[in-house]
Design an enzyme around this catalytic site. Structure first.
Site: not given
Length: 151
Positions: A54, A87, A84, A56
């Site tokens: 991801h 994260c 999410c 992040e």
């Protein structure tokens, strides 16, 4: 302060564009310390075959390496889509001071849209959350990506 948030969100949008160019879901992130970008990231799940890819998490790893510490206490994370749960946990664990995001994620957002990880009892760090910075631009890049995928 709003203009500075928009400035850094535009940089995160450039990262999202990089993801789109390699056929990844276009989400971008940047981490800022002392008004300077110290790390950038965009989605790499498909290209790296990595569920942890991801935007992040990519940015958090780079920022930690750059400053030589896992604690990002004086840092702000700018991300084009609401983080999410995974994260959100990494943001809490890395002690990021502020999270600024563009588009809400009603299906998976962990800062209020789907669930709010900050409502958990006894967590030891709660970042400040700013929502909706360049919301339309952040939302549109994702909508366009999926519209083109369906064609």
């Amino acid at each position: 302060m709003k203009n500075i948030d928009e400035h850094f969100m535009k940089i995160a949008l450039k990262e999202a564009e990089k993801a789109r160019e390699i056929d990844e879901v276009p989400i971008g992130a940047v981490i800022v310390k002392d008004n300077r970008v110290i790390a950038r990231g965009h989605n790499l799940r498909e290209s790296k075959k990595d569920p942890l890819g991801h935007a992040e998490l990519v940015a958090i790893k780079k920022a930690s390496k750059k400053i030589g510490d896992w604690q990002l206490v004086d840092c702000t994370l700018y991300v084009t889509l609401e983080p999410c749960i995974m994260c959100g946990g990494a943001i809490i664990q890395s002690r990021i001071k502020t999270v600024v995001y563009g588009a809400d994620d009603p299906k998976g957002g962990a800062f209020g849209s789907s669930i709010n990880v900050l409502d958990a009892n006894n967590i030891n760090h709660k970042p400040e959350i700013k929502r909706g910075i360049l919301k339309e631009e952040c939302s549109q890049i994702i909508k366009n990506y999926f519209k083109n995928k369906r064609k």
